[in-house]
Each structure stands twice: as structure tokens, then as C-alpha cells.
Design a protein around this motif. Structure first.
Motif, PDB file in Angstrom:
ATOM      1  N   ALA A   1       0.841  -1.205   0.000  1.00 48.83           N
ATOM      2  CA  ALA A   1       0.000   0.000   0.000  1.00 48.83           C
ATOM      3  C   ALA A   1       0.872   1.249   0.000  1.00 48.83           C
ATOM      4  O   ALA A   1       0.607   2.216  -0.726  1.00 48.83           O
ATOM      5  CB  ALA A   1      -0.921  -0.011   1.213  1.00 48.83           C
ATOM      6  N   GLU A   2       1.912   1.229   0.818  1.00 47.54           N
ATOM      7  CA  GLU A   2       2.810   2.387   0.862  1.00 47.54           C
ATOM      8  C   GLU A   2       3.536   2.567  -0.465  1.00 47.54           C
ATOM      9  O   GLU A   2       3.662   3.688  -0.978  1.00 47.54           O
ATOM     10  CB  GLU A   2       3.825   2.201   1.984  1.00 47.54           C
ATOM     11  CG  GLU A   2       4.796   3.357   2.111  1.00 47.54           C
ATOM     12  CD  GLU A   2       5.801   3.159   3.239  1.00 47.54           C
ATOM     13  OE1 GLU A   2       6.440   4.149   3.640  1.00 47.54           O
ATOM     14  OE2 GLU A   2       5.938   2.010   3.720  1.00 47.54           O
ATOM     15  N   GLN A   3       3.997   1.458  -1.043  1.00 50.56           N
ATOM     16  CA  GLN A   3       4.773   1.560  -2.274  1.00 50.56           C
ATOM     17  C   GLN A   3       3.908   1.963  -3.467  1.00 50.56           C
ATOM     18  O   GLN A   3       4.393   2.609  -4.392  1.00 50.56           O
ATOM     19  CB  GLN A   3       5.520   0.253  -2.543  1.00 50.56           C
ATOM     20  CG  GLN A   3       6.585  -0.015  -1.494  1.00 50.56           C
ATOM     21  CD  GLN A   3       7.535  -1.131  -1.848  1.00 50.56           C
ATOM     22  OE1 GLN A   3       8.702  -1.127  -1.478  1.00 50.56           O
ATOM     23  NE2 GLN A   3       7.041  -2.133  -2.562  1.00 50.56           N
ATOM     24  N   LEU A   4       2.647   1.621  -3.443  1.00 52.40           N
ATOM     25  CA  LEU A   4       1.755   2.081  -4.501  1.00 52.40           C
ATOM     26  C   LEU A   4       1.605   3.597  -4.458  1.00 52.40           C
ATOM     27  O   LEU A   4       1.504   4.253  -5.497  1.00 52.40           O
ATOM     28  CB  LEU A   4       0.381   1.411  -4.376  1.00 52.40           C
ATOM     29  CG  LEU A   4       0.319  -0.062  -4.801  1.00 52.40           C
ATOM     30  CD1 LEU A   4      -1.036  -0.667  -4.428  1.00 52.40           C
ATOM     31  CD2 LEU A   4       0.575  -0.226  -6.291  1.00 52.40           C
ATOM     32  N   THR A   5       1.605   4.170  -3.256  1.00 52.13           N
ATOM     33  CA  THR A   5       1.543   5.630  -3.161  1.00 52.13           C
ATOM     34  C   THR A   5       2.861   6.255  -3.623  1.00 52.13           C
ATOM     35  O   THR A   5       2.871   7.343  -4.213  1.00 52.13           O
ATOM     36  CB  THR A   5       1.235   6.087  -1.723  1.00 52.13           C
ATOM     37  OG1 THR A   5       2.281   5.668  -0.841  1.00 52.13           O
ATOM     38  CG2 THR A   5      -0.082   5.503  -1.249  1.00 52.13           C
ATOM     39  N   VAL A   6       3.965   5.577  -3.356  1.00 50.23           N
ATOM     40  CA  VAL A   6       5.258   6.062  -3.847  1.00 50.23           C
ATOM     41  C   VAL A   6       5.252   6.087  -5.369  1.00 50.23           C
ATOM     42  O   VAL A   6       5.716   7.048  -5.999  1.00 50.23           O
ATOM     43  CB  VAL A   6       6.406   5.180  -3.323  1.00 50.23           C
ATOM     44  CG1 VAL A   6       7.728   5.548  -4.008  1.00 50.23           C
ATOM     45  CG2 VAL A   6       6.542   5.324  -1.812  1.00 50.23           C
TER      46      VAL A   6
ATOM     47  N   ALA B   1       2.408  -3.594 -11.387  1.00 48.32           N
ATOM     48  CA  ALA B   1       1.945  -4.963 -11.607  1.00 48.32           C
ATOM     49  C   ALA B   1       2.549  -5.920 -10.585  1.00 48.32           C
ATOM     50  O   ALA B   1       1.878  -6.837 -10.088  1.00 48.32           O
ATOM     51  CB  ALA B   1       2.290  -5.407 -13.027  1.00 48.32           C
ATOM     52  N   ALA B   2       3.829  -5.702 -10.254  1.00 51.23           N
ATOM     53  CA  ALA B   2       4.483  -6.564  -9.276  1.00 51.23           C
ATOM     54  C   ALA B   2       3.855  -6.394  -7.892  1.00 51.23           C
ATOM     55  O   ALA B   2       3.643  -7.371  -7.162  1.00 51.23           O
ATOM     56  CB  ALA B   2       5.975  -6.249  -9.223  1.00 51.23           C
ATOM     57  N   GLN B   3       3.546  -5.140  -7.520  1.00 55.30           N
ATOM     58  CA  GLN B   3       2.908  -4.899  -6.223  1.00 55.30           C
ATOM     59  C   GLN B   3       1.533  -5.556  -6.153  1.00 55.30           C
ATOM     60  O   GLN B   3       1.189  -6.213  -5.161  1.00 55.30           O
ATOM     61  CB  GLN B   3       2.763  -3.392  -5.987  1.00 55.30           C
ATOM     62  CG  GLN B   3       4.060  -2.615  -5.961  1.00 55.30           C
ATOM     63  CD  GLN B   3       5.039  -3.116  -4.917  1.00 55.30           C
ATOM     64  OE1 GLN B   3       4.683  -3.249  -3.742  1.00 55.30           O
ATOM     65  NE2 GLN B   3       6.254  -3.413  -5.339  1.00 55.30           N
ATOM     66  N   LEU B   4       0.762  -5.388  -7.202  1.00 61.01           N
ATOM     67  CA  LEU B   4      -0.588  -5.969  -7.216  1.00 61.01           C
ATOM     68  C   LEU B   4      -0.552  -7.490  -7.306  1.00 61.01           C
ATOM     69  O   LEU B   4      -1.515  -8.166  -6.946  1.00 61.01           O
ATOM     70  CB  LEU B   4      -1.385  -5.396  -8.389  1.00 61.01           C
ATOM     71  CG  LEU B   4      -1.609  -3.879  -8.350  1.00 61.01           C
ATOM     72  CD1 LEU B   4      -2.366  -3.419  -9.596  1.00 61.01           C
ATOM     73  CD2 LEU B   4      -2.368  -3.467  -7.097  1.00 61.01           C
ATOM     74  N   GLY B   5       0.560  -8.017  -7.760  1.00 58.88           N
ATOM     75  CA  GLY B   5       0.677  -9.469  -7.879  1.00 58.88           C
ATOM     76  C   GLY B   5       0.884 -10.184  -6.560  1.00 58.88           C
ATOM     77  O   GLY B   5       0.662 -11.391  -6.471  1.00 58.88           O
TER      78      GLY B   5
ATOM     79  N   ALA C   1       6.810  -8.927   0.236  1.00 55.32           N
ATOM     80  CA  ALA C   1       6.603  -7.719  -0.556  1.00 55.32           C
ATOM     81  C   ALA C   1       7.756  -7.554  -1.540  1.00 55.32           C
ATOM     82  O   ALA C   1       8.876  -8.007  -1.295  1.00 55.32           O
ATOM     83  CB  ALA C   1       6.510  -6.505   0.353  1.00 55.32           C
ATOM     84  N   VAL C   2       7.451  -6.920  -2.678  1.00 56.48           N
ATOM     85  CA  VAL C   2       8.445  -6.729  -3.735  1.00 56.48           C
ATOM     86  C   VAL C   2       8.980  -5.309  -3.666  1.00 56.48           C
ATOM     87  O   VAL C   2       8.207  -4.352  -3.594  1.00 56.48           O
ATOM     88  CB  VAL C   2       7.810  -6.990  -5.119  1.00 56.48           C
ATOM     89  CG1 VAL C   2       8.846  -6.805  -6.222  1.00 56.48           C
ATOM     90  CG2 VAL C   2       7.214  -8.390  -5.170  1.00 56.48           C
ATOM     91  N   ASP C   3      10.283  -5.173  -3.687  1.00 59.01           N
ATOM     92  CA  ASP C   3      10.877  -3.838  -3.673  1.00 59.01           C
ATOM     93  C   ASP C   3      10.680  -3.150  -5.020  1.00 59.01           C
ATOM     94  O   ASP C   3      10.597  -3.800  -6.066  1.00 59.01           O
ATOM     95  CB  ASP C   3      12.374  -3.920  -3.357  1.00 59.01           C
ATOM     96  CG  ASP C   3      12.634  -4.354  -1.918  1.00 59.01           C
ATOM     97  OD1 ASP C   3      11.779  -4.075  -1.057  1.00 59.01           O
ATOM     98  OD2 ASP C   3      13.683  -4.981  -1.668  1.00 59.01           O
ATOM     99  N   LEU C   4      10.613  -1.814  -4.999  1.00 64.78           N
ATOM    100  CA  LEU C   4      10.457  -1.042  -6.227  1.00 64.78           C
ATOM    101  C   LEU C   4      11.767  -1.018  -7.011  1.00 64.78           C
ATOM    102  O   LEU C   4      12.845  -0.870  -6.439  1.00 64.78           O
ATOM    103  CB  LEU C   4      10.033   0.390  -5.897  1.00 64.78           C
ATOM    104  CG  LEU C   4       8.705   0.561  -5.158  1.00 64.78           C
ATOM    105  CD1 LEU C   4       8.421   2.033  -4.921  1.00 64.78           C
ATOM    106  CD2 LEU C   4       7.562  -0.083  -5.937  1.00 64.78           C
ATOM    107  N   LYS C   5      11.628  -1.136  -8.326  1.00 70.08           N
ATOM    108  CA  LYS C   5      12.799  -1.060  -9.198  1.00 70.08           C
ATOM    109  C   LYS C   5      12.904   0.286  -9.917  1.00 70.08           C
ATOM    110  O   LYS C   5      13.985   0.708 -10.285  1.00 70.08           O
ATOM    111  CB  LYS C   5      12.749  -2.194 -10.230  1.00 70.08           C
ATOM    112  CG  LYS C   5      12.836  -3.584  -9.623  1.00 70.08           C
ATOM    113  CD  LYS C   5      12.808  -4.667 -10.706  1.00 70.08           C
ATOM    114  CE  LYS C   5      12.920  -6.058 -10.097  1.00 70.08           C
ATOM    115  NZ  LYS C   5      12.878  -7.124 -11.145  1.00 70.08           N
TER     116      LYS C   5
END
Length: 765
Positions: free
Chosen positions: A135-140, A188-192, A200-204
Motif C-alpha cells: 500500500a505504501e509503495q503504490l503511493t510512492v 503490476a508486481a505490487q498488485l501481484g 513484498a516486492v521492492d520497487l525497481k
């Protein structure tokens, strides 16, 4: 510290003890990784932790997991609708799945049961930590999108002002485009993983932020995505979706062949030649009129069609110049906001004008400032583009035409946006083609007609085979012809306006199917108001068919036709977009008068008009403003549905049980005959209720003991009641607001107190 014989490790550490004999769970609470030992090292039973100690440790894990769900909630308000709903669903399902594990923990009385719970709790803790982090990373990612849009728009401004070279702009365009693909892959990775017991998947994409902001180096594109600078990436599409316009002659809405055919008809028909000359004079007048931007925005859409006719069918160079210059003026000014339908109407018209005038120079502006934000609506799966509404029909039609016109040098982008547009528009198309009408009302039926007609008429010019099946407009034509009264005005409902239905969709349908009956109806409209599209799309007319009684089950409307007389009964869905709370509404046209008046919508959309629950506080949307049967002072439920049936060409019936809560039976029927229309209401309730029979009219009303006399335009209609319960009172009261044409309204009310069984007939003759 506890004795080694009663050791239970619970440390705030990022490490996990080595060895196969330990069971550890990693959870996240307030951003701190907790590695929690949930069973003891393999030792003798005497040295193992007790069940109580294990239970206490696992409860701490459960509390931390629950807190992660709490911490994830604030992020929802910062996300796009689709992602916010995904997070909300993950929180709800995760909270629900955590509870039975907690119950099992309380019930565990053996080590084997505790071991099972430990494994389950590990999964729940991991699920919760992933929900919170995702949730946090989607806002990022949303913030990174905004940064990319700023970079892309700034580069476009700098190019226009010659502050950077075209080469530098091209490099920035490439970087921002690639960055959007990285954002899409990250999303897509976050929602997956959200909602699943997975890490959790780190942002690339963050790794490429500096390169984009500093305009240095290259950013790789994520596979499977097509980037849009100033917008969002879309899934790549096959080349079959690439729209290719004709290199010579127009391709949007018309073609060289259609124009040549219309010239042949003009040459063979003197009356048509006269209309042609009139349309050329109109085009010349438009071309000579220069408007300021604010005025141009208001007049632009119909102006393009008039100028286009002057240029394409008359060869008027002034019209061509105006098409090109005004399109550039509109596009350079940018959209007012891509959530508004005005912007998509303008984009569709400007793309049309650009194709007709064969002008260039606005491709980058449209890509970054117009289509960029639109691709984000697509990427976010917003209702603006994928819901069964007129809004989605207009947005997607504009996107498709703009992709064909402005993305010729970017075929991969054109294909991706064309595919998204043709797929996203399907719910909107199926809504209006299911029975030809729409639950949104006749006003919005017309509002989307130009966009849909231009889309349909352009598809044969850009594809040899349309890659997505497009539903037929045949039922749309039938609705236009048969749902209307003898003056060709539709039965108004929802946020409707007192205007005739647009002939654009039927015109294209008649052309495609070579339907002479529909062509006759369109030809009648063309004589009343000439139009470029109607001239180009003309087909041979036959005899104008008589209006037929029809049932429109998806729309929720039954229409009963007689020569010179139309009666309708509305059911449908109160929750439909733009709907009013009006199940059971009657409309009756006879002797040249519409005797029951729909109040229409409110002009200028006051605050809260389109929002729940404030929408239902306005009189015009409420049940009390409509000609129906209602509970005294109570709106119909916003979720109510009323099925409509039409047993014969002269009778129709609506089930109003959901509209009248507490009833075990509630049926409104109408019979439409040459001498009269009869409304028959039958209601049974578990306990007495106060009911009101209503008729809203702009006629002058005189009330008697069991009848009301309506007078308008020298004509008279009598409403006579039979079966009214004891204690009923018939009145005529002024409505609090005026009708859609500004005329004062009167409400005929039969107030019926404490009714448990009703068998009421009202005869209109």
C-alpha cells in the motif's frame, strides 16, 4: 532474561538464526522488521518453552499483523480507485483470515496443534506485512508518476521555447516513456503479491529516477509495456490494432468515396443541391468568424462539422485554414482536465479537424498533454473509461481517433491505445445496444451519439478487419424511432432534457445496413436540420414506418403506441448513472400535449448533485417530483429495481415492490386505448402505510371530488379515480420548481392514509 530452560526469543533484528531446528516468522510493524522465534530450539522436552509462552509470542505476532492492516488504511485515500479498492479488499480479506487463526491459537492445547497454528500465523503475518508495504509503495509509485509527468511537460515547454534542442527533447521523451514502463511493471508486481502470503516486492523504478530528473543516460523499457511520456504505460498490443488512416483524403468519420457519393446525389437532386448550397454558405460564415479561446471551446464541436463540410464537400480553402488553425489553438491550450467530458469532446473534434485539414505540428503536444493523462485513466482502470456509461463511450472514442490521427509516427503507441480504447468502450457500447436505449436517459443517449457515430464511421477507414467485435447499432435505431412520441420527442427520464434524439447513430446504422426505413427517419431529421455527417452517410430512404409499441427491458421502459398517442411506463434501476428515484413513472402524450412532465435534471450541476447521498436531497431527483405511486414523504430506495413487462401492444406492467418497502405485492399496470389510458395500482402490505398517487403536469388543474381536469393549449384531459380508499384526499399543489422548459408545474396528489390493500384505477381520457 529467561532461563535457557524456558527460553523464548523475541528480538527486533533483521537476522534469522541459522539451523533447521528453528521456526521464525518475519513481520513488519511500524516499519521495523521483527524476527520472532515461534518455537524453541530442538532440545529435550524439559527445556522447551511452555504452550503458554508460545501462545503469548504468537499473540504478539497476531497483534502486529492486525496493526499492519490498520497502518495500511490511510494509504487508500492517496491511491487511484482501482488500486485503493485492491488494498481495501486485501485488508478486509486479510483481517478475516487472521481471526480464525487467532481462534485456533486460543484453542490449541497440544504441541502439535500449536505447531499448526505457528505455520498459519507465519503466513498471516507475512500477508499483513506485504499489504502494508505494498500500500505504501503504490503511493510512492503515484508520486513518481507525477514527477515523470512534470519532467515530460517541462521538456515540451522547453522545446516550444527553444530552450532545448529537438535532440535533447527526444532523449527526454525516450527516458520518460521508458520510466512509465518501469512504473507499470512495478505496479503490476505490487498488485501481484498483495493479499497473498508472499514477501513484498521492492520497487525497481526508483533506481532510474535520477537519470530521468537529471536528463542523463538511458532508462531501459520494461518488457510488455508501451510508454507514454506525460502519462502512463499501456500493455503492448499486436500490430493488428494499429490504426492506419488513408494517406490521401479524410479517414475520420468520412472518406473520399463517401464525399464523392454525396456529390453525385447532390447533382441528381435539386432539393438536395439547395441544402448543399446552404451548408456551404454556413461554412463560409463560420470560417469568417474568429472567436476567442473561451468562446471557441464552447462552439468548437459543431463548428468543426460545418467547416469540414465547406472544405471537403465544397473545396473552400478558408474553411480548411480555419480547421487547421483552430485545432492547433484548442490543442495548444491543453485540456481543462482529463476527467471532464468537455476535454474529450474537444480532443475528438480537434483530431477530426486535423485529419480533414491534413495539418501537422501538434503530435507531441497531444501525446504529452492530452493522451498522456488519458492513458493514466486507462492504467488506473477508472470508471471514466471502463464503466457502462456515456462517459466511457466519449473518452474512448476520443482516445481512439486521437491515436489514429496523432500517433502515426508511433505505431506501437497507436496500437496500444487503440486496443485499450476498443476494449474499454465495450461495456458502454453494450449498455446502449442491449435494447437500443440507456438507463442514463435520453439526454445522455444523445450526448454520446456523436462520439460513438464518429468512432463507428472511422473504423472501416483505418482497419481492413476491425480487431474487436463491435455491437450493431440496429437496436439503437429502433429505439430512436419507436420510443418517441408523435412529435419525435423521447420519454424523458433521469437527467433528461426536452430535446429530440440525435440522428447520428441511426444515420450510420442505416448506411451500413442499407435500411430504408431507418434512412427515411434520418432523412426527415436531415430536412429539419442539415448536418455534414447526415449528408455524407446518407442511404436510400423508403417509407417512414409507423411507430410500434416496444419493451426495452435493459433500459427499463415500456412504450405503447397508437396513432397520435404515446403512453410509457418506466421501471429500471434506481442505481443507474444519472438516474432519478422514479420507478413507476407514467408519461402520456395525446392530442398534441405531453400531459405528464418529467422535471429533468438541474442546470449547472450544483454542489453534491452527482454525489451520494446529497443527490437525493434535490427535489428533481427525488421520488416526490415524479408521476408515480410513492410512500408519503419517502424516497424510493436508491438500490430499488423494478422489472417492466409488456404483455401486449396496449398493456404494460411494472413490479414496484422494491420501490415500496414493506409491500408483499405492488404492481402498476397501464392500458393504452383509443379512448383513454388506464393506470391500475394494486398493493398489499404487511401493515398500513401512507401512500400518495402523483401526476406532475404543466397544465392548468381543477380538482373535483374524485377527478382532476387538466387544460393546456386548448385541450383537456380528465383524470378520474375509482377504488380510492376511505379518507383519501385529492389535491393539486404547485411544485417547488419549474419544468425543464421553464414552465410552472403542478402536482396532482391523491393522498391515501394508512393503506394496507390498494386496488386503485385512474383513467386519463
Amino acid at each position: 532474561m529467561k532461563s535457557p530452560r524456558r527460553y523464548l526469543a523475541c528480538q527486533a533484528t533483521n537476522g534469522v538464526p541459522a539451523g533447521p531446528t528453528s521456526r521464525w516468522v518475519s513481520i513488519t510493524s511500524a516499519g521495523v522488521a521483527l524476527s520472532v522465534l515461534i518455537s524453541v530450539l530442538t532440545m529435550s522436552p524439559a527445556s522447551a518453552a511452555t504452550l503458554s509462552e508460545q501462545r503469548a509470542a504468537l499473540r504478539q505476532i497476531s497483534y502486529a499483523a492486525a496493526q499492519n492492516y490498520v497502518d495500511a488504511r490511510p494509504f487508500m485515500t492517496q491511491l487511484a480507485r482501482s488500486n485503493a479498492l485492491t488494498v481495501k479488499s486485501a485488508i478486509a480479506s486479510g483481517t478475516a483470515s487472521l481471526k480464525p487463526v487467532g481462534d485456533a491459537l486460543t484453542a490449541a492445547t497440544t504441541q502439535s496443534a500449536m505447531d499448526v497454528v505457528a505455520v498459519q500465523m507465519k503466513a498471516e503475518a507475512l500477508r499483513a506485512s506485504t499489504v502494508r508495504k505494498t500500500a505504501e509503495q503504490l503511493t510512492v509509485l503515484k508520486g513518481l508518476r507525477a514527477t515523470q509527468q512534470t519532467v515530460a511537460n517541462t521538456a515540451l515547454d522547453d522545446l516550444a521555447a527553444a530552450r532545448i534542442t529537438p535532440t535533447a527533447y527526444g532523449a527526454t521523451k525516450d527516458r520518460t516513456s521508458a520510466f512509465t514502463t518501469q512504473l507499470a511493471a512495478d505496479t503490476a508486481a505490487q498488485l501481484g503479491v498483495i493479499g497473498k502470503p508472499l514477501p513484498a516486492v521492492d520497487l525497481k523504478s526508483s533506481a532510474w529516477l535520477a537519470a530521468m530528473q537529471n536528463a542523463a543516460g538511458t532508462i531501459p523499457s520494461a518488457p510488455g509495456w508501451i510508454g507514454f511520456p506525460g502519462g502512463c504505460a499501456l500493455p503492448s498490443a499486436s500490430s493488428a490494432f494499429t490504426p492506419v488512416l488513408p494517406t490521401t483524403g479524410p479517414g475520420v468519420a468520412t472518406s473520399a468515396k463517401l464525399i464523392a457519393n454525396s456529390k453525385s446525389r447532390i447533382g441528381a437532386d435539386a432539393s438536395l443541391a439547395a441544402i448543399h448550397a446552404q451548408m456551404l454558405r454556413s461554412a463560409s460564415s463560420e470560417a469568417a468568424t474568429h472567436l476567442q479561446l473561451s468562446d471557441l471551446r464552447t462552439a468548437y464541436v459543431p463548428r468543426v462539422a460545418r467547416l469540414g463540410y465547406g472544405w471537403l464537400s465544397g473545396g473552400d480553402q478558408a474553411s480548411r485554414n480555419a480547421l487547421a488553425s483552430e485545432a492547433k489553438q484548442i490543442l495548444a491550450a491543453g485540456p481543462a482536465g482529463m476527467n471532464t467530458l468537455t476535454s474529450s469532446h474537444l480532443l475528438l473534434a480537434a483530431a477530426t479537424a486535423t485529419d480533414w485539414a491534413k495539418s501537422t505540428g501538434m503530435e507531441e503536444t497531444v501525446l504529452v498533454r492530452w493522451l498522456g493523462p488519458q492513458t493514466c485513466l486507462q492504467a488506473d482502470k477508472e470508471n471514466f473509461v471502463d464503466a457502462p456509461t456515456n462517459i466511457a463511450a466519449i473518452h474512448n472514442s476520443a482516445n481512439f481517433i486521437a491515436a489514429a490521427v496523432f500517433l502515426k509516427k508511433s505505431p506501437a503507441r497507436a496500437a496500444a491505445l487503440a486496443r485499450e480504447s476498443l476494449v474499454s468502450i465495450q461495456p458502454a457500447l453494450h449498455l446502449i445496444t442491449a435494447d437500443g436505449g440507456t438507463q442514463e436517459g435520453p439526454g445522455y443517449w444523445t450526448y454520446q451519439s456523436r462520439a460513438i457515430a464518429v468512432l463507428y464511421s472511422s473504423l472501416p477507414n483505418v482497419y481492413s478487419a476491425v480487431p474487436v467485435a463491435m455491437p450493431s447499432l440496429a437496436k439503437v435505431s429502433a429505439y430512436a424511432m419507436n420510443s418517441t412520441d408523435p412529435t419525435d420527442h423521447p420519454t424523458p427520464f433521469a437527467d433528461a432534457e426536452p430535446a429530440e434524439l440525435s440522428p447520428l447513430m441511426p444515420a450510420w446504422d442505416a448506411h451500413v445496413r442499407n435500411n430504408s426505413g431507418v434512412a427515411a427517419w434520418v432523412a426527415k431529421k436531415f430536412k429539419q436540420k442539415p448536418d455534414a455527417y447526415l449528408m455524407w452517410w446518407a442511404s436510400t430512404p423508403g417509407s417512414l414506418p409507423a411507430k410500434k409499441s416496444e419493451l426495452y427491458p435493459q433500459t427499463g421502459l415500456a412504450v405503447l403506441q397508437l396513432p397520435g398517442s404515446t403512453a410509457t411506463l418506466k421501471g429500471g434501476v434506481n442505481a443507474a448513472n444519472h438516474a432519478h428515484l422514479d420507478l413507476g413513472v407514467i408519461s402520456f402524450f395525446r392530442r398534441g400535449v405531453q400531459w405528464s412532465v418529467d422535471p429533468g435534471g438541474l442546470d449547472n450541476a450544483p454542489s453534491g448533485y452527482y454525489s451520494e447521498p446529497t443527490r437525493w436531497t434535490y427535489w428533481k431527483t427525488s421520488t416526490s417530483s415524479h408521476s408515480t405511486l410513492m410512500m408519503q414523504g419517502v424516497n424510493q430506495p436508491t438500490t430499488a429495481v423494478g422489472q417492466v413487462t409488456e404483455p401486449s401492444a396496449s398493456t404494460a406492467s411494472a413490479d414496484l415492490r422494491q420501490a415500496l418497502p414493506g409491500t408483499s405485492a405492488a404492481t402498476r399496470s397501464i392500458s393504452h386505448g383509443a379512448a383513454s389510458m388506464v393506470i391500475h395500482d394494486v398493493v398489499s402490505a404487511d401493515k398500513p402505510m401512507d401512500l400518495v398517487w402523483q401526476w406532475v403536469t404543466d397544465a392548468t388543474v381543477t380538482v373535483g371530488s374524485n377527478r382532476a381536469v387538466l387544460n393546456r393549449d386548448g385541450q383537456t384531459l380528465v383524470l378520474a379515480f375509482t377504488g380510492a380508499p376511505a379518507g383519501s384526499v385529492l389535491t393539486a399543489v404547485p411544485a417547488p420548481e419549474k419544468g425543464p422548459d421553464g414552465r410552472a408545474l403542478t402536482i396532482v396528489k391523491l393522498s391515501m392514509p394508512q393503506v394496507q390493500n390498494l386496488n386503485l384505477s385512474a383513467t386519463a381520457s
